[in-house]
Write a protein that holds these residues in place. Structure first.
Motif: not given
Lengths: 337, 284
Positions: B34, B37, B41
């Motif tokens: 996570q 990411l 993003m």
């Protein structure tokens, strides 16, 4: 006499929306607690018994300030549950929703330290207090593992530990032995007794009658939001008077049950399903005299009786005698004597 | 009556805030993918309009952009927009979504049993969200600048940082309002998704608020992150402050800083009490 928990005419009414199809719904009024008054004394283990949906959890949620009552008053450790809610919360250690009240991505010790912070325990004391609880509950081997790796019973134990984190004078435990195996449940009850011996007042809800009988000093039986009986276990059993209980198990039709209920001397009959068979709990004044007529009636209605025996009076029988129902989830009323 | 062992103090309340932030940081550290990411993003989000601009505008893209926004550096413009959007969307997902997250994990009732004003807990979540989003947005801005060959350290850097920091507090207030809405509606995903697109439009992630129709422009000005992102762009790229000078726009942001958290906290407390009066916090 001094009181640790006092309820005075406490009522709680919900207004849930009842679905009537995909888009239609109507608001319905449900009275979950009806004018409940009771007093729990300091140092007492007080049992709250009743079937699912009786109002036990609503009562506990009101006492722990999760719900606001619709009417009436209550005090915990001398503090009013609406006007002094934070003092009530500080006075109570509560185990309410079992294993779901934990953060599964944190370890056992991290969970306890986090909740210790929420109870304003100074940082220096948090780890010490968490370790004390881990040791008390013999969770040392699990303390540094994330909760997601625990078994259901281990999670329940840690959730119980969470209720002890603020070392509160009042413990409120809602079905704490759910999902525990027999030895673990026994250990937990022993810890409850130990804490009670240290002066803590315990409000303990359960639907397991034997648990209440062995643990509680006094018991209130609650049904449909009302307290229907309250006393010591011995006094409650004695309140059955000359009434005795016979249990019949087998293949028994509802006509047979109704015929039994109509027998002279029978005051109540409750029916429940147990292991694929039907169980009738028959409350009557003179069981021994009733037995031949009972068998005769059942046989006449083509019942297949597998087991029939008079029983020692239990708290469950007291409940049956008062309500005409058993405490099991799938009970239904067939007689009101 | 037995004396209570632990009494709340300002220090212990700050302890709640820090414990709440720490707990989230520990939790996210156990989902390492996570965190990676988080960096990708905002770059992907900015890359789409940047590449679209290059494809459709060709060599004249920068000139056209200059005429509409006041800067030819549309790459940095998009990167700043998407980085600021990361901060805003994280505030919604983490702080606004906090109630829902606790409901879903089953811990909401457990924390409501504690003698702590929930705003200290939410403030802890907001601190976590701000830390995570600031690191993520800054890193994404720097990496994106390297990928698209723009200088990330142009203009008035300190003023830009001041706008980001001042924008975080009113954002917290907006998140409280959003959290109260989720608490009431007991549904978050559709709401967050809708809000994300609304926010993208309102705060002018990819284009200036000046191109909006008049009514939409007023709505955008009522949304604190619009002032934050325009302040950063004006400081770094010189697109122009709404009121001409940086300190005038900053004053508006500071007014939001006072009003938004108070309004958010008040609405949150009212919704919370209303729910306790009926079915309770655990019901969803």
């Amino acid at each position: 006499m001094e009181t640790e928990i006092r309820l005075s005419h406490l009522s709680k009414t919900y207004s849930p929306r009842q679905r009537k199809g995909l888009f239609k719904s109507e608001v319905r009024t449900v009275q979950a607690l009806k004018d409940v008054s009771l007093e729990i004394h300091p140092g007492e283990i007080f049992g709250l018994l009743g079937p699912n949906g009786a109002g036990k959890t609503t009562l506990i949620k009101c006492l722990t300030t999760l719900l606001l009552p619709s009417a009436g008053d209550a005090w915990v450790h001398g503090y009013h549950i609406v006007k002094e809610e934070n003092l009530v919360r500080s006075s109570v250690g509560c185990m309410l929703m079992g294993e779901r009240g934990l953060y599964w991505k944190l370890t056992g010790i991290e969970n306890l330290e986090f909740f210790a912070a929420l109870y304003h325990i100074p940082p220096a004391d948090r780890r010490r207090r968490a370790r004390e609880i881990i040791n008390l509950l013999e969770l040392q081997d699990l303390a540094d593992r994330t909760v997601e790796t625990y078994s259901s019973g281990q999670k329940m134990k840690l959730a119980f530990g969470k209720a002890l984190i603020n070392d509160a004078p009042v413990l409120i435990l809602d079905e704490p032995t759910n999902t525990l195996d027999v030895p673990s449940a026994r250990e937990l009850r022993a810890v409850v007794r130990q804490l009670n011996g240290q002066g803590k007042t315990v409000l303990y809800t359960t639907h397991i009658m034997s648990e209440a009988e062995t643990l509680c000093d006094r018991v209130a039986i609650i049904d449909q939001g009302e307290v229907i009986a309250m006393d010591t276990v011995e006094e409650l059993k004695a309140s059955m008077g000359r009434e005795q209980v016979t249990q019949v198990e087998g293949v028994i039709s509802s006509q047979a049950s109704q015929a039994v209920e109509a027998l002279p001397g029978v005051s109540r009959v409750a029916i429940s399903a147990v292991n694929g068979t039907t169980r009738l709990t028959v409350v009557a004044e003179n069981t021994r005299a009733l037995l031949p007529r009972l068998i005769e009636t059942l046989t006449a209605h083509e019942a297949v009786v597998q087991h029939i025996a008079p029983q020692e009076v239990t708290l469950e029988d007291v409940f049956v005698a008062k309500t005409g129902r058993t405490l099991a989830q799938d009970t239904r009323v067939i007689g009101h004597g | 009556m037995v004396e209570l062992l632990y009494q709340p103090s300002l220090r212990s309340k700050l302890g709640v805030l820090l414990a709440s932030a720490r707990m989230r940081l520990i939790t996210i550290s156990r989902y390492r993918g996570q965190l990676a990411l988080d960096l990708v993003m905002p770059i992907v989000f900015a890359a789409m309009p940047i590449l679209l601009g290059r494809a459709t505008g060709g060599a004249a893209a920068a000139d056209n952009f200059l005429r509409n926004t006041g800067t030819a550096n549309y790459v940095a413009y998009m990167l700043i927009g998407s980085s600021a959007f990361t901060i805003v969307t994280y505030a919604f997902w983490h702080t606004g979504y906090w109630v829902r997250w606790e409901q879903e994990t089953g811990t909401l009732e457990a924390i409501y049993l504690a003698p702590t004003n929930k705003l200290w807990l939410v403030a802890g979540v907001a601190l976590y969200s701000m830390l995570r989003s600031l690191i993520s947005a800054t890193a994404a801005y720097l990496i994106g600048s390297a990928i698209f060959h723009v200088n990330p350290f142009q203009g008035e850097l300190l003023i830009a940082v001041a706008f980001v920091v001042s924008g975080l507090v009113p954002l917290l207030g907006v998140s409280f309002l959003f959290g109260a809405l989720i608490l009431k509606l007991k549904q978050a995903n559709a709401l967050v998704n809708l809000m994300q697109w609304g926010v993208t439009l309102l705060m002018g992630v990819f284009f200036p608020v000046a191109v909006f129709p008049p009514m939409a422009r007023v709505l955008a000005w009522l949304f604190p992150p619009t002032w934050m992102v325009n302040g950063v762009r004006s400081a770094l790229l010189g697109v122009g402050f709404f009121f001409g000078r940086w300190y005038r726009d900053m004053a508006v942001l500071w007014a939001f800083m006072l009003i938004a958290p108070l309004l958010g906290a008040w609405v949150f407390a009212r919704v919370e009490r209303n729910i306790r009066r009926n079915a309770g916090m655990g019901e969803y």
